[in-house]
Every structure is written in structure tokens, then in C-alpha cells.
Design an enzyme around this catalytic site. Structure first.
Site, mmCIF file in Angstrom:
data_model
loop_
_atom_site.group_PDB
_atom_site.id
_atom_site.type_symbol
_atom_site.label_atom_id
_atom_site.label_comp_id
_atom_site.label_asym_id
_atom_site.label_seq_id
_atom_site.Cartn_x
_atom_site.Cartn_y
_atom_site.Cartn_z
ATOM 1 N N GLY A 24 0.834 -1.194 0.000
ATOM 2 C CA GLY A 24 0.000 0.000 0.000
ATOM 3 C C GLY A 24 0.864 1.237 0.000
ATOM 4 N N MET A 27 2.432 4.966 1.561
ATOM 5 C CA MET A 27 3.017 5.373 2.832
ATOM 6 C C MET A 27 1.882 5.756 3.778
ATOM 7 S SD MET A 27 6.424 7.555 1.846
ATOM 8 C CE MET A 27 7.037 7.680 3.514
ATOM 9 N N GLY A 55 -0.093 1.791 7.215
ATOM 10 C CA GLY A 55 -0.017 0.800 8.283
ATOM 11 C C GLY A 55 0.644 -0.507 7.889
ATOM 12 N N LYS A 56 1.424 -0.509 6.817
ATOM 13 C CA LYS A 56 2.078 -1.739 6.351
ATOM 14 C C LYS A 56 3.027 -2.315 7.398
ATOM 15 C CE LYS A 56 4.055 0.220 2.941
ATOM 16 N NZ LYS A 56 3.672 1.559 3.406
ATOM 17 N N ASP A 93 11.070 -6.017 5.650
ATOM 18 C CA ASP A 93 10.385 -4.735 5.621
ATOM 19 C C ASP A 93 10.961 -3.913 4.474
ATOM 20 O OD1 ASP A 93 8.519 -2.847 6.616
ATOM 21 O OD2 ASP A 93 10.117 -1.760 7.632
ATOM 22 N N GLU A 94 10.171 -2.991 3.959
ATOM 23 C CA GLU A 94 10.577 -2.131 2.848
ATOM 24 C C GLU A 94 11.051 -2.952 1.650
ATOM 25 O OE1 GLU A 94 9.793 0.899 2.763
ATOM 26 O OE2 GLU A 94 9.549 1.426 4.871
#
EC number: 2.7.1.21
Length: 194
Positions: A15, A17, A20-21, A90-91
Site C-alpha cells: 500500500g 506510505m 499501516g504496512k 520490511d521495505e
């Protein structure tokens, strides 16, 4: 591990920025830990917003992580593993396409693999390697933020330079410029092309 097939799988949380990822990634990791599952978390070494060895959300939650180079392949990640059955990244948007094969191999080894990351860049274009991960994942969730302009669900990330929407050709960093980001809906998302 899927009980019937004894196989691993890939989950993608994506999703814009501020949607809430990472918060969702951390929630899933906490639940795995409560279930007694060993967890390994990886973050790209270029993202040091929460320290080199941590994953963090905008609301202040953090999780210890292993920083790896964005072009890390399966072997580079595997050398940090100690039998963990849950492996998270993450990222994911900051990694190279090598992440896709790495996740495939981890899932093939019977692990639950969770990847969070942006699906679109500030121009509204697919942010590689996320489209490939979405295609091979068993589970995909797309989160939405709230548009800072109109309050509608936001699926885009608006890059701002000195308080104005970024130009399509703006380099990644502008010396002396104030860079910020906002969540925007499709209608309010603006890319200057002049």
C-alpha cells in the site's frame, strides 16, 4: 507451515506510505512470537530511519532486524538464519528483484515469508520488485491510508519538495531541498510534468 501440504508460503502487505504496512508486519510478527515460532526480520541497509538494525512504524513500534544489502540473494539471507520458520522483510520496495527468488526459496524450504513494502513509487508506477512478489505470493493485502487533501482512501504516495508536489524528473535527493511525503487518493495525487 500449511498443515496439509507441509509447505511454506509468501505473504505480501502493501500500500501507500502511512497506510499501516509496517504496523501490520509487526502485528504478524508479535502473533508468531506468541505462538512460539522463531522469527527472523530483515531490513535493507539503506533504510536507517529507525537505526541500522531495527524495523519501525510511524507510531513508534520497533522490532530488532538484520540489515542486509538491497541486492542480497538467498545465500546472503540464509547465512543469517538459524532455523527460523517465520522470515520477514520490511521495505521490500528497496530490494532488488533478487528478493523474489529469495522469498520463493525460503517458502520452498517450508517457511512463512512476510514482505511489506510500497507497491507504487511517488510517480504512481509499480515499485519493483513488489509486483513480482504480489504475483507469486499466496496471500496479499493492500492497505490504504487517508488522503491528506480530501479524506478519501489513499493508495498513492505524494512526494513533496519544498511544500510542492515533486516534478516527475526530480532526482531522489535535492541538495538543500525539504523533502516530505503525504498519502493521497488517485484524484488528489499530482505529478508535475512541466
Amino acid at each position: 507451515m500449511h498443515a496439509i501440504t507441509n509447505s511454506g508460503w509468501i505473504e505480501v502487505v502493501t500500500g501507500s506510505m502511512f497506510s499501516g504496512k509496517t504496523e501490520e508486519l509487526l502485528r504478524r510478527l508479535r502473533r508468531a512470537e506468541i505462538a512460539g515460532q522463531d522469527v527472523a526480520v530483515f531490513t535493507p541497509a539503506i533504510d536507517d530511519r529507525y537505526g541500522k538494525d531495527a524495523v519501525g512504524s510511524h507510531d513508534g513500534r520497533r522490532w530488532e532486524a538484520i540489515a542486509v544489502e538491497p541486492d542480497s540473494d538467498f545465500d546472503a539471507v540464509n547465512e543469517h538464519l538459524n532455523g527460523e520458520k517465520v522470515v520477514a522483510f520490511d521495505e521490500g520496495n528497496f530490494f532488488t528483484p533478487a528478493l523474489v527468488e529469495c522469498c520463493e526459496r525460503l517458502a520452498g524450504d517450508g517457511r512463512r515469508v512476510i514482505v511489506s513494502g510500497l507497491d507504487l513509487n511517488f510517480r504512481g508506477e509499480p515499485y519493483k520488485p513488489m509486483p513480482q512478489l504480489i504475483a507469486v505470493a499466496e496471500y496479499v493485502e493492500k492497505f490504504r491510508a487517508i488522503c491528506t487533501q480530501c479524506g478519501e482512501p489513499a493508495t498513492r504516495t505524494q512526494r513533496m519538495i519544498n511544500g510542492e508536489p515533486a516534478h516527475v524528473d526530480d532526482p531522489t535527493t535535492l541538495v538543500g531541498a525539504e523533502e516530505s511525503y503525504e498519502a493521497r487518493c488517485r484524484h488528489c495525487h499530482t505529478i508535475r510534468r512541466d
